[in-house]
Design a protein around this motif. Structure first.
Motif, mmCIF file in Angstrom:
data_model
loop_
_atom_site.group_PDB
_atom_site.id
_atom_site.type_symbol
_atom_site.label_atom_id
_atom_site.label_comp_id
_atom_site.label_asym_id
_atom_site.label_seq_id
_atom_site.Cartn_x
_atom_site.Cartn_y
_atom_site.Cartn_z
ATOM 1 N N GLY A 2 -4.914 -3.279 3.046
ATOM 2 C CA GLY A 2 -5.844 -2.444 3.797
ATOM 3 C C GLY A 2 -7.255 -2.543 3.261
ATOM 4 O O GLY A 2 -8.220 -2.670 4.020
ATOM 5 N N THR A 88 -7.934 3.516 4.284
ATOM 6 C CA THR A 88 -6.858 2.594 4.638
ATOM 7 C C THR A 88 -5.733 3.263 5.423
ATOM 8 O O THR A 88 -4.758 2.604 5.762
ATOM 9 C CB THR A 88 -6.269 1.947 3.374
ATOM 10 O OG1 THR A 88 -5.785 2.980 2.508
ATOM 11 C CG2 THR A 88 -7.302 1.116 2.650
ATOM 12 N N THR A 133 -0.402 -2.011 2.071
ATOM 13 C CA THR A 133 -1.526 -1.093 2.207
ATOM 14 C C THR A 133 -1.408 0.073 1.238
ATOM 15 O O THR A 133 -2.339 0.365 0.495
ATOM 16 C CB THR A 133 -1.622 -0.572 3.651
ATOM 17 O OG1 THR A 133 -1.801 -1.692 4.514
ATOM 18 C CG2 THR A 133 -2.778 0.367 3.819
#
Length: 159
Positions: A2, A88, A133
């Motif tokens: 992310g 993110t 992420t």
């Protein structure tokens, strides 16, 4: 992943990393391209709405119910604000919903058919994106594992 995606979009937008982000509330110079910094999370937030509709339909929910689910994402105040910041979380949510869509739509096709393989690959990309992420993406791995186990059990029961 992310943060790397945010960095890539910011770099493509001309951000050079000269802005210090040490304190909240500091004025941002006009040469900092905020569109490049906030563009990727905003786009991911926008893509989540139709993906949520498609996921709800793949799960067998009626069209009005799927529309309600998509509107729930669209009108969620927390998500609306959060997806416009340089965070993110929008990437994580998009990857998790992509994984659920892949698993749910793959279950509607015969195992090892071309459509099943494509949707399983999309689900796998969603799992990988969620895991890369944030650690909370482990839930996507658990959902994919449960879905795969259920599909395997159904396939073995048919043979």
């Amino acid at each position: 992943m992310g943060k790397l995606l945010l960095c890539l979009v910011a770099w493509l937008g001309g951000y050079d990393g000269s802005q210090s982000w040490d304190k909240i509330g500091v004025d941002i110079p006009p040469e900092v391209n905020l569109l490049a910094l906030r563009g990727a999370p905003a786009l991911q937030g926008a893509l989540l709405v139709p993906l949520m509709f498609a996921t709800a339909r793949a799960l067998g929910i009626s069209t009005p119910g799927a529309l309600l689910a998509a509107c729930g994402v669209l009108l969620d105040g927390c998500f609306l604000v959060e997806s416009r910041f340089v965070l993110t979380d929008a990437t994580l949510l998009l990857c998790i919903v992509l994984q659920v869509w892949g698993c749910a739509s793959a279950a509607k096709h015969p195992p090892l058919s071309a459509a099943w393989v494509r949707r399983t690959i999309v689900g796998g990309l969603g799992v990988a994106g969620a895991l890369c992420t944030k650690w909370t993406g482990v839930s996507a791995l658990a959902m994919a594992g449960g879905s795969g186990h259920g599909g395997l059990t159904r396939t073995l029961a048919l043979t």
